[in-house]
Design an enzyme around this catalytic site. Structure first.
Site, PDB file in Angstrom:
ATOM      1  N   GLY A   1       0.797  -1.228   0.000  1.00  0.00           N
ATOM      2  CA  GLY A   1       0.000   0.000   0.000  1.00  0.00           C
ATOM      3  C   GLY A   1       0.832   1.282   0.000  1.00  0.00           C
ATOM      4  O   GLY A   1       2.048   1.258   0.196  1.00  0.00           O
TER       5      GLY A   1
ATOM      6  N   ALA B   1       2.004   2.122   3.683  1.00  0.00           N
ATOM      7  CA  ALA B   1       2.879   1.043   4.158  1.00  0.00           C
ATOM      8  C   ALA B   1       4.221   1.031   3.429  1.00  0.00           C
ATOM      9  O   ALA B   1       5.252   0.738   4.029  1.00  0.00           O
ATOM     10  CB  ALA B   1       2.176  -0.297   4.013  1.00  0.00           C
TER      11      ALA B   1
ATOM     12  N   LYS C   1       3.576  -5.890  -8.156  1.00  0.00           N
ATOM     13  CA  LYS C   1       3.102  -5.233  -6.937  1.00  0.00           C
ATOM     14  C   LYS C   1       4.133  -5.222  -5.816  1.00  0.00           C
ATOM     15  O   LYS C   1       3.955  -4.521  -4.819  1.00  0.00           O
ATOM     16  CB  LYS C   1       1.824  -5.913  -6.438  1.00  0.00           C
TER      17      LYS C   1
ATOM     18  N   LEU D   1      -6.188 -10.956   4.712  1.00  0.00           N
ATOM     19  CA  LEU D   1      -6.978 -10.526   5.874  1.00  0.00           C
ATOM     20  C   LEU D   1      -8.111 -11.487   6.195  1.00  0.00           C
ATOM     21  O   LEU D   1      -8.441 -11.719   7.348  1.00  0.00           O
ATOM     22  CB  LEU D   1      -7.556  -9.121   5.630  1.00  0.00           C
TER      23      LEU D   1
ATOM     24  N   THR E   1      -1.406  -2.040   8.908  1.00  0.00           N
ATOM     25  CA  THR E   1      -1.960  -1.008   8.009  1.00  0.00           C
ATOM     26  C   THR E   1      -2.962  -1.585   7.010  1.00  0.00           C
ATOM     27  O   THR E   1      -3.752  -0.848   6.452  1.00  0.00           O
ATOM     28  CB  THR E   1      -0.842  -0.296   7.187  1.00  0.00           C
TER      29      THR E   1
ATOM     30  N   TYR F   1     -17.290  10.912  12.127  1.00  0.00           N
ATOM     31  CA  TYR F   1     -18.625  10.747  11.551  1.00  0.00           C
ATOM     32  C   TYR F   1     -19.679  10.551  12.623  1.00  0.00           C
ATOM     33  O   TYR F   1     -19.991   9.458  13.037  1.00  0.00           O
ATOM     34  CB  TYR F   1     -18.651   9.607  10.521  1.00  0.00           C
TER      35      TYR F   1
ATOM     36  N   LYS G   1     -13.822   1.186   9.049  1.00  0.00           N
ATOM     37  CA  LYS G   1     -12.720   1.637   9.905  1.00  0.00           C
ATOM     38  C   LYS G   1     -13.190   1.821  11.352  1.00  0.00           C
ATOM     39  O   LYS G   1     -12.456   1.547  12.301  1.00  0.00           O
ATOM     40  CB  LYS G   1     -12.129   2.952   9.378  1.00  0.00           C
TER      41      LYS G   1
ATOM     42  N   PRO H   1      -5.039   9.037  10.845  1.00  0.00           N
ATOM     43  CA  PRO H   1      -4.753  10.135   9.918  1.00  0.00           C
ATOM     44  C   PRO H   1      -5.997  10.608   9.169  1.00  0.00           C
ATOM     45  O   PRO H   1      -6.929   9.832   8.943  1.00  0.00           O
ATOM     46  CB  PRO H   1      -3.759   9.516   8.915  1.00  0.00           C
TER      47      PRO H   1
ATOM     48  N   MET I   1      -6.964  12.557   5.366  1.00  0.00           N
ATOM     49  CA  MET I   1      -6.580  12.171   3.996  1.00  0.00           C
ATOM     50  C   MET I   1      -5.071  12.358   3.822  1.00  0.00           C
ATOM     51  O   MET I   1      -4.536  13.444   4.066  1.00  0.00           O
ATOM     52  CB  MET I   1      -7.321  13.031   2.977  1.00  0.00           C
TER      53      MET I   1
END
Ligand code: NDP
Length: 273
Positions: A10, A13, A39, A60, A79, A130, A162, A185, A187
């Site tokens: 990512g 990461a 990748k 995951l 992450t 939110y 999240k 964090p 954005m």
């Protein structure tokens, strides 16, 4: 001691792995598929990688997948989590399960590995802000949690993933005496070291490449990727670090971003409304 970074392919990461290697750490990093050479090539090319970076596979959603990865590690940076807003047809399987079950898989592996002293979890301001109480002028701090019911009402599925993942992580950490710190964090922006385009970078690119004819009427928090990575490493290294750390450099409305981009890149067609 050795540290593990999950989701190493990512955006954040990759910067984290780079920075850990620069600081002399021995890093084990998890990726979904080692056979996808395009990748992982950028990771293998990081300075220090040939001596001190080990790549292993983990997914995951598959139980026990992270057990081997955590073996022999003293620190873990988790992450990995799906981050996208587009093409969501099944929020449960696309976002919520990998975020929540995935985080629990990782944390369980940390407990069974026995040697893990601290976990730094990459959460988000998405898990904080939110909430109906978040009206203009409200002072938001680390005591806030996003309201899952509100997320469902407004169909903010990534935000929900999240929020539920961080909550599940805190419950698990408390029950299992696992020392965890979260970095939340806003954005994140910065130079891309990975070959793929991540969601927060795409938010800027769509204003430059003609995809967006208008900019969103929204003010979001923004932060640089190097600061986010430093926050992760500080949270790991500082024995006094605890709880959650919001990471926001400033709040900027998209109109200001559009103005800035049109000045910086006059040759591009940046939306004016
Ligand atoms: P990226 O999309 O670049 O990276 C996400 C990572 O998660 C990738 O390595 C991806 O692997 C991995 N991943 C996703 N699903 C799975 C799965 N099922 N099994 C294993 N690995 C998986 O995102 P970012 O770097 O932007 O985000 C990283 C973290 O930071 C996330 O937890 C995100 O929620 C959080 N965050 C990001 C912010 C931002 O603005 N960028 C802001 C706040 C928090 P693969 O490459 O194989 O898809």
């Amino acid at each position: 001691g050795k540290v593990c970074v999950t989701g190493a392919t990512g955006f954040i990461a990759t910067w984290l792995v780079k920075s850990l290697l620069e600081r002399g750490y021995v890093v084990r990093a998890t990726v979904r598929d080692l056979a996808k050479l395009e990748k992982v090539a950028h990771l293998r090319q990081l300075p220090g990688a040939s001596e001190r970076l080990e790549l292993v596979e983990a997914e995951l959603l598959s139980q026990g997948s992270f057990d081997a990865a955590m073996n022999g590690c003293v620190g873990v940076f988790h992450t990995a989590s799906p981050f996208f807003f587009k093409n969501i047809t099944d929020p449960q399987t696309q976002l919520i399960d990998p975020a929540v079950k995935g985080t629990l898989n990782v944390l369980k592996a940390c407990v069974s590995a026995n040697g893990v002293k601290k976990v730094v979890l990459t959460s988000s301001t998405a898990a904080v802000i939110y909430n109906r109480a978040n009206k203009s002028g409200a002072l938001v701090d680390e005591t806030w949690f996003s309201d899952p019911e509100y997320c469902k009402e407004v169909q903010a599925w990534y935000v929900l993933s999240k929020t539920l993942a961080e909550k599940a992580a805190w419950d698990f950490a408390k029950e299992n005496n696992l020392h965890m710190v979260t970095i939340n964090p806003a954005m994140v922006l910065g130079r891309l070291l990975q070959p793929t385009l991540n969601t927060s970078s795409e938010a800027i690119l769509t204003l430059l490449n003609g995809t967006s004819k208008t900019y969103p009427n929204a003010a979001l928090g923004w932060v640089g990727v190097k600061d986010v990575v430093n926050a992760h490493i500080l949270a790991y290294e500082d024995v006094g670090a605890f709880g959650r750390y919001l990471c926001v450099e400033r709040v900027v409305h998209y109109s200001d971003i559009a103005n800035l981009l049109s000045k910086m890149y006059p040759e591009y067609d940046v939306p004016t409304k």
